[in-house]
Motif scaffolding. Structure first.
Motif, PDB file in Angstrom:
ATOM      1  N   UNK A  12     100.330  71.770  31.734  1.00 28.24           N
ATOM      2  CA  UNK A  12     101.105  70.842  30.912  1.00 28.24           C
ATOM      3  C   UNK A  12     102.457  70.645  31.586  1.00 28.24           C
ATOM      4  N   UNK A  13     102.650  69.495  32.222  1.00 28.02           N
ATOM      5  CA  UNK A  13     103.835  69.279  33.055  1.00 28.02           C
ATOM      6  C   UNK A  13     105.153  69.362  32.276  1.00 28.02           C
ATOM      7  N   UNK A  14     105.262  68.772  31.076  1.00 29.20           N
ATOM      8  CA  UNK A  14     106.520  68.933  30.335  1.00 29.20           C
ATOM      9  C   UNK A  14     106.856  70.401  30.056  1.00 29.20           C
ATOM     10  N   UNK A  15     105.841  71.187  29.690  1.00 33.33           N
ATOM     11  CA  UNK A  15     106.074  72.611  29.443  1.00 33.33           C
ATOM     12  C   UNK A  15     106.523  73.318  30.722  1.00 33.33           C
ATOM     13  N   UNK A  40     110.058  75.228  31.294  1.00 35.37           N
ATOM     14  CA  UNK A  40     110.097  76.616  31.762  1.00 35.37           C
ATOM     15  C   UNK A  40     111.017  76.756  32.970  1.00 35.37           C
ATOM     16  N   UNK A  41     110.892  75.842  33.945  1.00 32.41           N
ATOM     17  CA  UNK A  41     111.760  75.880  35.122  1.00 32.41           C
ATOM     18  C   UNK A  41     113.219  75.647  34.745  1.00 32.41           C
ATOM     19  N   UNK A  42     113.430  74.760  33.764  1.00 34.86           N
ATOM     20  CA  UNK A  42     114.787  74.517  33.300  1.00 34.86           C
ATOM     21  C   UNK A  42     115.400  75.750  32.667  1.00 34.86           C
ATOM     22  N   UNK A  72     110.259  75.385  23.233  1.00 34.03           N
ATOM     23  CA  UNK A  72     108.897  75.768  23.616  1.00 34.03           C
ATOM     24  C   UNK A  72     107.938  75.485  22.471  1.00 34.03           C
ATOM     25  N   UNK A  73     108.352  75.858  21.248  1.00 31.89           N
ATOM     26  CA  UNK A  73     107.500  75.642  20.085  1.00 31.89           C
ATOM     27  C   UNK A  73     107.200  74.184  19.833  1.00 31.89           C
ATOM     28  N   UNK A  82     115.723  69.386  35.303  1.00 30.66           N
ATOM     29  CA  UNK A  82     114.338  69.700  34.929  1.00 30.66           C
ATOM     30  C   UNK A  82     114.083  69.398  33.458  1.00 30.66           C
ATOM     31  N   UNK A  83     115.043  69.686  32.600  1.00 30.59           N
ATOM     32  CA  UNK A  83     114.848  69.416  31.173  1.00 30.59           C
ATOM     33  C   UNK A  83     114.831  67.916  30.891  1.00 30.59           C
ATOM     34  N   UNK A  84     115.635  67.151  31.627  1.00 30.09           N
ATOM     35  CA  UNK A  84     115.589  65.690  31.484  1.00 30.09           C
ATOM     36  C   UNK A  84     114.220  65.167  31.893  1.00 30.09           C
ATOM     37  N   UNK A  85     113.680  65.701  32.995  1.00 31.13           N
ATOM     38  CA  UNK A  85     112.343  65.294  33.442  1.00 31.13           C
ATOM     39  C   UNK A  85     111.291  65.609  32.384  1.00 31.13           C
ATOM     40  N   UNK A  86     111.392  66.794  31.772  1.00 34.05           N
ATOM     41  CA  UNK A  86     110.443  67.187  30.717  1.00 34.05           C
ATOM     42  C   UNK A  86     110.539  66.237  29.524  1.00 34.05           C
ATOM     43  N   UNK A  87     111.752  65.880  29.148  1.00 41.34           N
ATOM     44  CA  UNK A  87     111.944  64.978  28.001  1.00 41.34           C
ATOM     45  C   UNK A  87     111.357  63.605  28.285  1.00 41.34           C
TER      46      UNK A  87
END
Length: 412
Positions: free
Chosen positions: A220-223, A227-229, A336-337, A395-400
């Motif tokens: 799951x790429x966003x997760x 995680x990396x963020x 995460x949740x 990384x968090x921007x990418x996940x969003x």
């Protein structure tokens, strides 16, 4: 948020739910109060028992404790999903109290590794994950707020313990000062054992040995990006918490001031953790975390880097960084949740922190090595912390974007 979550009737409050939050508060206090006072312990040990060791070598003691606290949450998460929190919290309480009650007997480098790093780290792992995961069983819409309330405990402890240890070290010595802290934890952990419980149906397995983090979740790429963020965020977070004391002393301030500056930083963190939960439930958990990381970058580069011996700038940095970094740990679990079903939360949480733990392990020794390489000048350490936050934010921007799209006002 999944369809399954909507079908489940989360209490979102009530005596039972809030008693779990109170228990989580006591457990979080026991785990993170001393972690948030790491700078005080490092400064004291560097001047006394471990004065013959480098900052980087001493950093491994605290890095290993953080690593075990988070890495050993890997098996703890699935065990929580399968068997609930009771036994783990009880064993963790014994280990954590034993660590503090024995710490005063340590005189050698390896003593601190066994008593503080290993006992404290394992005890923290057995407490932290069940306390946070249990809260997610009772709250969904208000999960950010409830988790934020519980996580303010570490900041409260980070205010109290440095001021308390400042008085106790010269008054009763290191041994009795740490024992008094241990006795406080005995009371708090008794409450944790009484109050923390799970609610959702358990998922028992035939063999406890097969319980492990589910590495397939990283498909799951966003997760994975979240995680990396969080990994990179941890690289940045514990550097100011740990090195602000030695920074202050190296720039001409007294040990008394260095103890107080940790309390000031944690006071800011208290308000940051509490308010972050409220804001996150309104504008989105990941959105709030991204904004807080941006503010951490600004605080490091615009305040800490040019502060030098300027007392006012050091205090302003401590307050502002405390406030904006307060969400770093409190919002991580709810972010995460947001990416998994509630009944799988323990496994996702554990899988994330299994990787993040390596950030906590290496952050302080790397910072100590940078400090030594720069002959005790802190500019390299500060830049390392700031750039860690920059990378975490990206990384968090990418996940969003992957999970919720490019909409600037999308709540996520």
């Amino acid at each position: 948020m999944t369809s399954l979550d909507y079908k489940d009737d989360f209490p979102e409050g009530g005596l039972r739910a809030w008693s779990v939050v109170i228990g989580g508060f006591c457990g979080s206090f026991s785990v993170f109060a001393l972690i948030n006072s790491t700078g005080v312990l490092l400064e004291y040990l560097q001047a006394n028992q471990l004065k013959d060791y480098t900052t980087s070598q001493i950093g491994w003691i605290f890095g290993l404790e953080l690593f075990l606290t988070f890495f050993c949450g890997a098996p703890v998460g699935p065990i929580f999903d399968a068997y609930g929190p009771r036994v783990m919290i009880f064993i963790g309480s014994i280990l954590l109290c034993a660590s503090l009650l024995l710490l005063g007997l340590c005189t050698k480098y390896w003593h601190f590794f066994i008593v503080y790093s290993i006992l404290n780290g394992l005890g923290g792992a057995l407490l932290y994950t069940p306390c946070m995961a249990a809260i997610s069983h009772f709250f969904l819409v208000r999960r950010g707020y409830a988790t934020g309330v519980a996580m303010t405990a570490g900041s409260v402890g980070g205010i109290i313990f440095p001021l308390m240890l400042q008085r106790l070290f010269p008054l009763v010595g290191f041994a009795w000062a740490t024992r008094i802290v241990g006795l406080i934890l005995v009371i708090l952990l008794a409450l944790t054992n009484l109050l923390v419980r799970s609610r959702l149906p358990r998922k028992p397995v035939a063999n406890i040995l097969v319980l492990s983090p589910d590495l397939t979740v990283f498909k799951d790429l966003p997760f994975t990006f979240v995680t990396l963020g969080i990994f990179l965020m941890e690289w940045g977070l514990f550097i100011p918490l740990t090195y602000i004391t030695t920074y202050a002393v190296s720039h001409g301030h007294s040990s008394s001031f260095s103890f107080k500056i940790v309390s000031i930083l944690n006071a800011g963190s208290f308000f940051g953790r509490f308010s972050a939960g409220l804001v996150a439930d309104m504008i989105g958990r990941l959105n709030t975390l991204i904004l807080s990381l941006l503010c951490c970058v600004i605080a490091c580069f615009a305040l800490w880097l040019p502060a030098g011996s300027n007392t006012a700038m050091i205090i302003v940095f401590a307050i502002i960084f405390g406030v904006v970094s307060g969400s770093n740990l409190s919002l991580s679990p709810v972010c995460i949740g947001q990416l998994c079903k509630t009944e799988n939360y323990g496994r996702y949480f554990a899988s994330c922190w299994m990787l993040v733990a390596f950030g906590t392990l290496t952050s302080l020794p790397i910072a100590g090595g940078i400090l030594s390489a720069n002959d005790g000048q802190y500019w390299g350490v500060i830049i390392f912390a700031g750039l860690s936050y920059v990378a975490a934010m990206l990384f968090l921007i990418a996940a969003r974007v992957l999970a919720a799209g490019w909409g600037l006002f999308t709540v996520f």
